[in-house]
Design a protein around this motif. Structure first.
Motif, PDB file in Angstrom:
ATOM      1  N   VAL A  94       0.837  -1.234  -0.292  1.00 56.14           N
ATOM      2  CA  VAL A  94      -0.058  -0.086   0.030  1.00 56.14           C
ATOM      3  C   VAL A  94       0.832   1.422   0.044  1.00 56.14           C
ATOM      4  N   ALA A  95       0.353   2.387  -0.567  1.00 58.01           N
ATOM      5  CA  ALA A  95       1.179   3.536  -0.925  1.00 58.01           C
ATOM      6  C   ALA A  95       1.050   4.492   0.241  1.00 58.01           C
ATOM      7  N   ASP A  96       1.704   3.971   1.386  1.00 52.63           N
ATOM      8  CA  ASP A  96       2.156   4.842   2.342  1.00 52.63           C
ATOM      9  C   ASP A  96       3.618   4.466   2.513  1.00 52.63           C
ATOM     10  N   PRO A 151     -13.019  14.734   1.930  1.00 50.80           N
ATOM     11  CA  PRO A 151     -12.741  13.664   2.587  1.00 50.80           C
ATOM     12  C   PRO A 151     -12.032  12.620   2.181  1.00 50.80           C
ATOM     13  N   GLY A 152     -10.937  12.757   1.263  1.00 51.34           N
ATOM     14  CA  GLY A 152     -10.144  11.822   0.852  1.00 51.34           C
ATOM     15  C   GLY A 152     -10.418  11.821  -0.825  1.00 51.34           C
ATOM     16  N   ILE A 153      -9.254  11.290  -1.481  1.00 51.84           N
ATOM     17  CA  ILE A 153      -9.402  11.537  -2.978  1.00 51.84           C
ATOM     18  C   ILE A 153     -10.209  10.360  -3.780  1.00 51.84           C
ATOM     19  N   VAL A 154     -10.111   9.318  -3.247  1.00 48.73           N
ATOM     20  CA  VAL A 154     -11.172   8.070  -3.649  1.00 48.73           C
ATOM     21  C   VAL A 154     -12.580   8.494  -3.332  1.00 48.73           C
ATOM     22  N   LYS A 155     -12.863   9.157  -2.174  1.00 51.25           N
ATOM     23  CA  LYS A 155     -14.047   9.621  -1.926  1.00 51.25           C
ATOM     24  C   LYS A 155     -14.527  10.644  -2.884  1.00 51.25           C
ATOM     25  N   VAL A 215      -3.773   1.082 -14.160  1.00 47.89           N
ATOM     26  CA  VAL A 215      -4.101   2.183 -13.180  1.00 47.89           C
ATOM     27  C   VAL A 215      -4.310   1.869 -11.834  1.00 47.89           C
ATOM     28  N   TYR A 216      -4.374   2.800 -10.993  1.00 46.63           N
ATOM     29  CA  TYR A 216      -4.590   2.634  -9.751  1.00 46.63           C
ATOM     30  C   TYR A 216      -6.229   2.025  -9.620  1.00 46.63           C
ATOM     31  N   HIS A 217      -6.286   0.839  -9.096  1.00 46.36           N
ATOM     32  CA  HIS A 217      -7.516   0.120  -9.104  1.00 46.36           C
ATOM     33  C   HIS A 217      -8.590   0.723  -8.494  1.00 46.36           C
ATOM     34  N   LEU A 220      -8.035  10.319 -14.481  1.00 45.83           N
ATOM     35  CA  LEU A 220      -6.571  10.684 -14.896  1.00 45.83           C
ATOM     36  C   LEU A 220      -6.086  10.606 -13.903  1.00 45.83           C
ATOM     37  N   SER A 221      -4.708   9.740 -13.965  1.00 49.89           N
ATOM     38  CA  SER A 221      -3.742   9.421 -12.752  1.00 49.89           C
ATOM     39  C   SER A 221      -2.490  10.249 -13.146  1.00 49.89           C
ATOM     40  N   ASN A 222      -2.410  11.741 -12.323  1.00 48.27           N
ATOM     41  CA  ASN A 222      -1.474  12.340 -12.794  1.00 48.27           C
ATOM     42  C   ASN A 222      -0.709  13.050 -11.851  1.00 48.27           C
ATOM     43  N   HIS A 238       1.075   9.261 -12.855  1.00 52.92           N
ATOM     44  CA  HIS A 238       0.465   8.104 -12.932  1.00 52.92           C
ATOM     45  C   HIS A 238       1.032   6.971 -12.270  1.00 52.92           C
ATOM     46  N   ASN A 239       0.043   6.303 -11.236  1.00 53.83           N
ATOM     47  CA  ASN A 239       0.457   5.259 -10.680  1.00 53.83           C
ATOM     48  C   ASN A 239      -0.401   4.016 -11.116  1.00 53.83           C
ATOM     49  N   PRO A 240       0.249   2.970 -11.564  1.00 51.47           N
ATOM     50  CA  PRO A 240       1.450   2.559 -10.881  1.00 51.47           C
ATOM     51  C   PRO A 240       2.887   2.857 -11.703  1.00 51.47           C
ATOM     52  N   SER A 296      -8.579  14.781 -12.302  1.00 54.89           N
ATOM     53  CA  SER A 296      -7.447  14.640 -12.384  1.00 54.89           C
ATOM     54  C   SER A 296      -6.888  14.115 -10.916  1.00 54.89           C
ATOM     55  N   ASP A 297      -6.542  13.099 -10.607  1.00 56.22           N
ATOM     56  CA  ASP A 297      -5.988  12.840  -9.538  1.00 56.22           C
ATOM     57  C   ASP A 297      -4.727  13.215  -9.370  1.00 56.22           C
ATOM     58  N   GLU A 298      -4.354  14.141  -8.476  1.00 51.13           N
ATOM     59  CA  GLU A 298      -2.874  14.798  -8.450  1.00 51.13           C
ATOM     60  C   GLU A 298      -2.202  14.392  -7.230  1.00 51.13           C
ATOM     61  N   ILE A 299      -2.566  13.219  -6.539  1.00 52.14           N
ATOM     62  CA  ILE A 299      -2.009  12.869  -5.098  1.00 52.14           C
ATOM     63  C   ILE A 299      -0.470  12.698  -5.002  1.00 52.14           C
ATOM     64  N   HIS A 300      -0.011  12.578  -6.295  1.00 47.51           N
ATOM     65  CA  HIS A 300       1.614  12.021  -6.160  1.00 47.51           C
ATOM     66  C   HIS A 300       2.364  13.321  -6.966  1.00 47.51           C
ATOM     67  N   SER A 301       1.746  14.510  -7.025  1.00 46.22           N
ATOM     68  CA  SER A 301       2.374  15.486  -7.927  1.00 46.22           C
ATOM     69  C   SER A 301       3.402  16.074  -7.242  1.00 46.22           C
ATOM     70  N   SER A 315      -1.120  13.933   1.621  1.00 46.00           N
ATOM     71  CA  SER A 315      -1.258  12.716   2.491  1.00 46.00           C
ATOM     72  C   SER A 315      -0.221  11.772   1.845  1.00 46.00           C
ATOM     73  N   LYS A 316       0.321  11.959   0.908  1.00 46.75           N
ATOM     74  CA  LYS A 316       1.243  10.666   0.171  1.00 46.75           C
ATOM     75  C   LYS A 316       2.573  11.387   0.593  1.00 46.75           C
ATOM     76  N   THR A 317       2.840  12.843   0.208  1.00 53.58           N
ATOM     77  CA  THR A 317       4.080  13.581   0.191  1.00 53.58           C
ATOM     78  C   THR A 317       4.495  13.438   1.748  1.00 53.58           C
ATOM     79  N   SER A 354      -6.549  14.629   4.652  1.00 55.76           N
ATOM     80  CA  SER A 354      -6.398  15.844   4.401  1.00 55.76           C
ATOM     81  C   SER A 354      -6.397  16.269   2.930  1.00 55.76           C
ATOM     82  N   SER A 355      -7.569  16.222   2.103  1.00 56.87           N
ATOM     83  CA  SER A 355      -7.099  16.277   0.652  1.00 56.87           C
ATOM     84  C   SER A 355      -8.127  17.414   0.284  1.00 56.87           C
ATOM     85  N   TYR A 356      -7.866  17.823  -0.869  1.00 55.62           N
ATOM     86  CA  TYR A 356      -8.768  19.280  -1.393  1.00 55.62           C
ATOM     87  C   TYR A 356      -9.140  18.865  -2.999  1.00 55.62           C
TER      88      TYR A 356
END
Ligand SMILES: Cc1ncc(COP(=O)(O)O)c(C=O)c1O
Length: 389
Positions: free
Chosen positions: A36-38, A94-98, A120-122, A168-170, A172-174, A200-205, A235-237, A245-247
């Protein structure tokens, strides 16, 4: 170095997901988990300190959101991604998947189609499917050098009027891809023309590596800004996924009104007490930690590349352009899916994400999380070497 990333934190007893579900998911619990990606790194001390100060107050009733939160996010996005966002474009989610789930519900109806680009992220597949949407696939093109690109001819073919959303995973994961500006602009033009909303999911940006640069989707053209919702988070960073803590950032007035009115009606734009505290501390005090963490992760990736080249040349890691996940091409082993899982789980005693879970193109690949002390990474690599010899 101001911070050390070599320290091993014993996560047992903390209900961490990485260890907590090994038996359930992998059939055994004696595994070294790199899935898992933490990250296994200690959350930065300035975040823990900010939370501790608030804990010392000892009364945890309802709170208001400090305006400082929004100013801090705006400054961070400006400084790191040269994107000037306006206060009204921003909201807590309250979370990016949510966030993806909520947007899928608001901007499409049952039976509508959602496009994703595997591997891509399942949850990009599971979330729309769980909400009764049809998922259509535009698999990425694998290039001769092992990198990936989007397939625009295929996108044209699979798109019809029922396609309402593209996720979009940007980056891109994985595969850790920082998408090029021209690619994103072309995607934006296509989606804008077809009335498709881009999530555009930029959680890894914030974790571009090896001199690569993250390009926020909404900045590539006016069309991109007007057809998209961007999701971001510290959260990932900063290794605070448990704080939630997402926005979201939405420049388009119509999309924003629809999305934010719904969030507000359900009070889902209301962060819990500790979330703004952690984000403010991360974004105001995190520069040095982030730089050092990324240096360490780059060191881990180089270490892993050398190890595979020397000891396990049939496994080819794709160097990620961002984040701490490495996409391992294990097809050179010539194993079936079952044999590959057996090698990693039962013989090497490692828990990784198997490539098939990310969809088409993931067969024969494994995703390894290298956000871990080097000694743990070495241990994992030695276990794998031992299992293959
Ligand atoms: C691309 C991507 N999006 C979203 C998430 C999860 O984000 P959240 O915990 O905010 O739902 C992850 C976690 O691995 C991820 O890799």
């Amino acid at each position: 170095m101001t911070y050390s990333f070599d320290k091993i934190i014993d996560r047992r007893g903390s209900n961490d997901l990485k260890h907590g579900v090994l038996l359930e998911r992998y059939g055994r619990s004696d595994l070294l988990p790199l899935w898992v990606a933490d990250m296994d790194f200690e959350t930065p001390p300035f975040i823990t300190e900010a939370l501790r100060q608030r804990l010392d107050h000892s009364l945890f009733g309802y709170t208001v959101v400090p305006e400082e939160l929004w100013d801090t996010i705006i400054r961070w996005v400006h400084d790191h991604h040269q994107w000037d966002i306006r206060r009204e474009w921003l909201t807590y989610i309250p979370g990016i998947v949510k966030g993806i789930g909520m947007a899928v519900n608001i901007f499409s109806k049952e039976g509508d189609k959602v496009i994703i680009q595997p591997p891509v992220y399942h949850p990009f597949r599971l979330t729309p499917q769980g909400n009764g949407r049809k998922v259509v696939y535009n698999p990425l093109k694998r290039l001769p050098d092992g990198n990936y690109d989007m397939d625009f001819e295929q996108l044209e073919q699979i798109t019809d009027e029922q396609c309402k959303i593209l996720i979009l995973s940007n980056p891109h994961n994985p595969a850790g891809i920082c998408w090029k500006e021209e690619t994103l602009r072309r995607l934006a033009h296509f989606c804008y023309q077809h009335g498709i909303l881009v999530l555009s999911d930029e959680i890894h940006s914030d974790m571009a590596l090896f001199g690569n640069r993250h390009v926020p989707f909404a900045t590539v053209s006016e069309e991109a800004a007007q057809c998209s919702i961007t999701f971001g988070a510290p959260s990932k960073t900063f290794n605070i996924a448990g704080i939630v803590s997402s926005y979201a950032i939405v420049p388009n007035d119509t999309i924003r009104r629809r999305f934010y009115t719904w969030l507000e009606a359900n009070e889902l734009n209301d962060p819990p007490l500790f979330s703004p505290i952690a984000t403010i501390a991360a974004y105001q005090q995190g520069e040095t930690w982030l730089k050092e963490m990324l240096d360490y992760v780059e060191g881990n990736i180089r270490f892993l590349e050398d190890f595979f080249q020397q000891h396990l040349p049939k496994i080819k890691p794709l160097r990620p352009q961002a984040s701490f996940l490495v996409w391992l091409d294990c097809r050179g082993l010539g194993f079936t899916h079952e044999q590959l899982i057996d090698l990693f789980v039962n013989k090497a005693h490692l828990a990784l994400n198997d490539g098939e879970m990310f969809g088409a193109g993931g067969e024969g690949f494994m995703r390894m999380n290298v956000g871990t002390p080097r000694s743990v990474l070495l241990q994992a690599l030695l276990q794998l070497k031992e299992a293959t010899s």
